[in-house]
Design a protein around this motif. Structure first.
Motif, PDB file in Angstrom:
ATOM      1  N   PRO A   1      72.958  26.827  32.449  1.00  9.76           N
ATOM      2  CA  PRO A   1      73.458  26.486  33.603  1.00  9.76           C
ATOM      3  C   PRO A   1      73.209  27.559  34.910  1.00  9.76           C
ATOM      4  CG  PRO A   1      75.145  26.311  32.072  1.00  9.76           C
ATOM      5  CD  PRO A   1      73.863  26.875  31.203  1.00  9.76           C
ATOM      6  N   TRP A   2      73.130  28.871  34.505  1.00 11.12           N
ATOM      7  CA  TRP A   2      72.705  29.868  35.497  1.00 11.12           C
ATOM      8  C   TRP A   2      71.358  29.489  36.126  1.00 11.12           C
ATOM      9  CZ3 TRP A   2      68.506  33.237  35.971  1.00 11.12           C
ATOM     10  CH2 TRP A   2      68.735  34.299  37.046  1.00 11.12           C
ATOM     11  N   ILE A   3      70.362  29.008  35.049  1.00 11.41           N
ATOM     12  CA  ILE A   3      69.056  28.421  35.571  1.00 11.41           C
ATOM     13  C   ILE A   3      69.070  27.439  36.258  1.00 11.41           C
ATOM     14  CG2 ILE A   3      66.715  27.469  34.835  1.00 11.41           C
ATOM     15  CD1 ILE A   3      67.046  29.202  32.195  1.00 11.41           C
ATOM     16  N   GLU A   4      70.093  26.385  36.080  1.00 13.77           N
ATOM     17  CA  GLU A   4      69.977  25.367  36.949  1.00 13.77           C
ATOM     18  C   GLU A   4      70.613  25.429  38.460  1.00 13.77           C
ATOM     19  OE1 GLU A   4      72.468  22.937  34.489  1.00 13.77           O
ATOM     20  OE2 GLU A   4      70.699  22.203  33.262  1.00 13.77           O
ATOM     21  N   THR A   5      71.521  26.543  38.433  1.00 11.14           N
ATOM     22  CA  THR A   5      72.083  27.002  39.600  1.00 11.14           C
ATOM     23  C   THR A   5      71.069  27.782  40.409  1.00 11.14           C
ATOM     24  OG1 THR A   5      74.349  27.249  38.660  1.00 11.14           O
ATOM     25  CG2 THR A   5      73.968  28.282  40.853  1.00 11.14           C
ATOM     26  N   ILE A   6      70.437  28.500  40.039  1.00 12.32           N
ATOM     27  CA  ILE A   6      69.136  29.161  40.630  1.00 12.32           C
ATOM     28  C   ILE A   6      68.371  28.168  41.343  1.00 12.32           C
ATOM     29  CG2 ILE A   6      67.516  30.952  40.530  1.00 12.32           C
ATOM     30  CD1 ILE A   6      69.978  32.199  40.539  1.00 12.32           C
ATOM     31  N   GLU A   7      67.832  27.424  40.517  1.00 11.96           N
ATOM     32  CA  GLU A   7      66.663  26.379  40.884  1.00 11.96           C
ATOM     33  C   GLU A   7      67.272  25.552  41.887  1.00 11.96           C
ATOM     34  OE1 GLU A   7      63.903  26.147  37.050  1.00 11.96           O
ATOM     35  OE2 GLU A   7      65.337  24.612  37.227  1.00 11.96           O
ATOM     36  N   LYS A   8      68.642  24.942  41.836  1.00 16.77           N
ATOM     37  CA  LYS A   8      68.937  24.178  43.132  1.00 16.77           C
ATOM     38  C   LYS A   8      69.318  24.976  44.201  1.00 16.77           C
ATOM     39  CE  LYS A   8      73.011  21.026  43.825  1.00 16.77           C
ATOM     40  NZ  LYS A   8      74.245  20.305  43.149  1.00 16.77           N
ATOM     41  N   ALA A   9      69.604  25.967  43.986  1.00 20.32           N
ATOM     42  CA  ALA A   9      70.171  26.919  45.310  1.00 20.32           C
ATOM     43  C   ALA A   9      68.891  27.056  46.003  1.00 20.32           C
ATOM     44  CB  ALA A   9      71.116  28.104  44.948  1.00 20.32           C
ATOM     45  N   SER A  10      67.699  27.392  45.421  1.00 18.77           N
ATOM     46  CA  SER A  10      66.482  27.679  45.996  1.00 18.77           C
ATOM     47  C   SER A  10      65.756  26.399  46.224  1.00 18.77           C
ATOM     48  CB  SER A  10      65.646  28.544  45.085  1.00 18.77           C
ATOM     49  OG  SER A  10      65.256  27.714  43.861  1.00 18.77           O
ATOM     50  N   ASN A  11      66.332  25.134  46.262  1.00 14.61           N
ATOM     51  CA  ASN A  11      65.433  23.936  46.779  1.00 14.61           C
ATOM     52  C   ASN A  11      64.287  23.883  45.832  1.00 14.61           C
ATOM     53  OD1 ASN A  11      67.485  22.826  48.395  1.00 14.61           O
ATOM     54  ND2 ASN A  11      66.750  24.425  49.831  1.00 14.61           N
ATOM     55  N   GLY A  12      64.464  24.493  44.534  1.00 16.30           N
ATOM     56  CA  GLY A  12      63.007  24.099  43.559  1.00 16.30           C
ATOM     57  C   GLY A  12      62.059  25.398  43.742  1.00 16.30           C
ATOM     58  N   ARG A  13      62.376  26.249  44.804  1.00 19.65           N
ATOM     59  CA  ARG A  13      61.316  27.230  45.132  1.00 19.65           C
ATOM     60  C   ARG A  13      61.199  28.456  43.890  1.00 19.65           C
ATOM     61  NH1 ARG A  13      63.286  29.486  50.011  1.00 19.65           N
ATOM     62  NH2 ARG A  13      61.612  31.222  49.792  1.00 19.65           N
TER      63      ARG A  13
ATOM     64  N   HIS B   1      62.350  28.571  30.496  1.00 23.82           N
ATOM     65  CA  HIS B   1      63.463  29.363  29.350  1.00 23.82           C
ATOM     66  C   HIS B   1      62.649  29.518  28.096  1.00 23.82           C
ATOM     67  CE1 HIS B   1      67.724  29.142  27.291  1.00 23.82           C
ATOM     68  NE2 HIS B   1      67.059  30.217  27.043  1.00 23.82           N
ATOM     69  N   TYR B   2      62.548  30.464  27.259  1.00 21.04           N
ATOM     70  CA  TYR B   2      62.010  30.692  26.200  1.00 21.04           C
ATOM     71  C   TYR B   2      63.056  31.135  25.145  1.00 21.04           C
ATOM     72  CZ  TYR B   2      57.645  29.890  28.470  1.00 21.04           C
ATOM     73  OH  TYR B   2      56.439  29.176  29.107  1.00 21.04           O
ATOM     74  N   PRO B   3      63.763  30.462  24.491  1.00 27.86           N
ATOM     75  CA  PRO B   3      64.673  30.884  23.402  1.00 27.86           C
ATOM     76  C   PRO B   3      63.989  31.425  21.979  1.00 27.86           C
ATOM     77  CG  PRO B   3      64.475  28.536  23.338  1.00 27.86           C
ATOM     78  CD  PRO B   3      63.332  28.691  24.432  1.00 27.86           C
ATOM     79  N   ALA B   4      64.854  31.942  21.243  1.00 29.48           N
ATOM     80  CA  ALA B   4      64.623  32.180  19.920  1.00 29.48           C
ATOM     81  C   ALA B   4      63.156  32.976  19.689  1.00 29.48           C
ATOM     82  CB  ALA B   4      64.524  31.044  18.935  1.00 29.48           C
TER      83      ALA B   4
END
Length: 344
Positions: free
Chosen positions: A48-60, A65-68
């Protein structure tokens, strides 16, 4: 004609340079962390944090995300991966690098934690006031904790303090492993991804972890009993941080820095702590359906544990004194902050 064309081209180039730079800049960052994507923090906080950042930046801003530990290395190497610019952002357990962040250890002391949200907000404020120098080589995004840690063990498990004698238990950090030793267990330090294999191979008899991470590690399948404590405070918690490479942050235009800043600090601590609390509810529910034994030690028995574990706090204060750190003041602040946010 050639001279006029050259001047027009130069004017257009100069105009473009003045009106487009920040607005046009796009950034791709790599975020690396230790848990599988279905675990509580990756699923309910990092994504959700990533999605918020990407949306707020209009995709800029694009965050991969690399888990594990998909980009290599072991969990203890994550902080240096961000510091050295191997990746742009990491999320990690601070105690995986013993002694590196001494002031943060106050929150790992026995029976400090209440719930993850309140304790995370307390920890964020505490670090901002007392420990930012320990993170001067990176750009911090959030500090937080998990909820109350429990004892998950094979067989009949832990019903009283005496049951800890000789029990091989995984601990996450040097403070927690020291506490387990004081309580009578044989403590085995290891990062949480190593727990399932260690349980299945008999390297350990159990582990101390919160409910939230038990589903991802299949703990209810690998252990039989789960022991918690009465009262408002859990046995222990671990501390976490998500940080960014300093150059990555400094090279962002001001408007993109603001998006990162707006989603850092207390707002992020609430998000990450809340994910931990939600995960605790889910993990407990799975254990209840599994038929395993879930124990809560009564007030009298819990008091016995607190009495024994109190020496860990006293020894830590003395150890930090040798490093010129007023740890007694830090412990008092930590307790006051936890109480303040828990009351809210």
């Amino acid at each position: 004609m050639k001279r006029r064309t050259f001047m027009l081209g130069s004017l257009m180039a100069a105009t473009l340079m003045t009106v487009t730079p920040a607005a046009a800049q796009e950034v791709t960052m790599r975020l690396h962390q230790l848990l599988p994507p279905q675990a509580s923090v990756p699923k309910m906080a990092i994504t959700p944090w990533i999605e918020t950042i990407e949306k707020a930046s209009n995709g800029r801003i694009k965050i991969e995300h690399y888990p594990a530990m998909q980009l290599g290395g072991k969990p203890p190497s994550l902080f240096d991966q961000a510091k050295d610019g191997v990746v742009d952002i990491i999320w990690t357990v601070l105690g995986y690098t013993p002694g590196r962040f001494p002031r943060t250890e106050a929150f790992e002391l026995p029976f400090m934690v209440t719930n993850a949200t309140a304790t995370s907000l307390a920890f964020q404020e505490y670090v901002e006031k007392n420990a930012m120098d320990e993170f001067k080589d990176v750009h911090p995004i959030v500090f937080h904790t998990h909820g109350p840690g429990l004892i998950h063990a094979k067989g009949s498990g832990v019903t009283k303090l005496e049951d800890m004698q000789g029990l091989k238990l995984r601990g996450p950090t040097r403070i927690v492993t020291k506490m387990l030793e004081k309580l009578g267990a044989t403590a085995v330090g290891m990062p949480v991804p190593a727990v399932p294999e260690s349980l299945s191979k008999g390297v350990i008899d159990g582990a101390v972890i919160p409910w939230e991470v038990t589903p991802a590690l299949k703990i209810t399948e690998l252990t039989n009993t789960h022991t918690g404590f009465s009262g408002d405070h859990g046995l222990y918690t671990a501390t976490f941080a998500m940080v960014m490479n300093k150059d990555t942050y400094n090279n962002l235009p001001d408007d993109l820095k603001k998006i990162i800043d707006d989603n850092s600090g207390m707002a992020a601590a609430k998000l990450f702590g809340g994910a931990m609390d939600k995960g605790d509810v889910i993990g407990l529910g799975i254990a209840e359906k599994s038929g395993n034994t879930i124990l809560t030690l009564d007030d009298a028995e819990t008091a016995r544990w607190k009495e024994v574990a109190a020496s860990v706090e006293a020894e830590w204060i003395e150890e930090m004194k040798g490093k010129g750190i007023d740890a007694a003041s830090l412990v008092a602040q930590a307790k006051e902050l936890v109480a303040k946010y828990t009351a809210q």
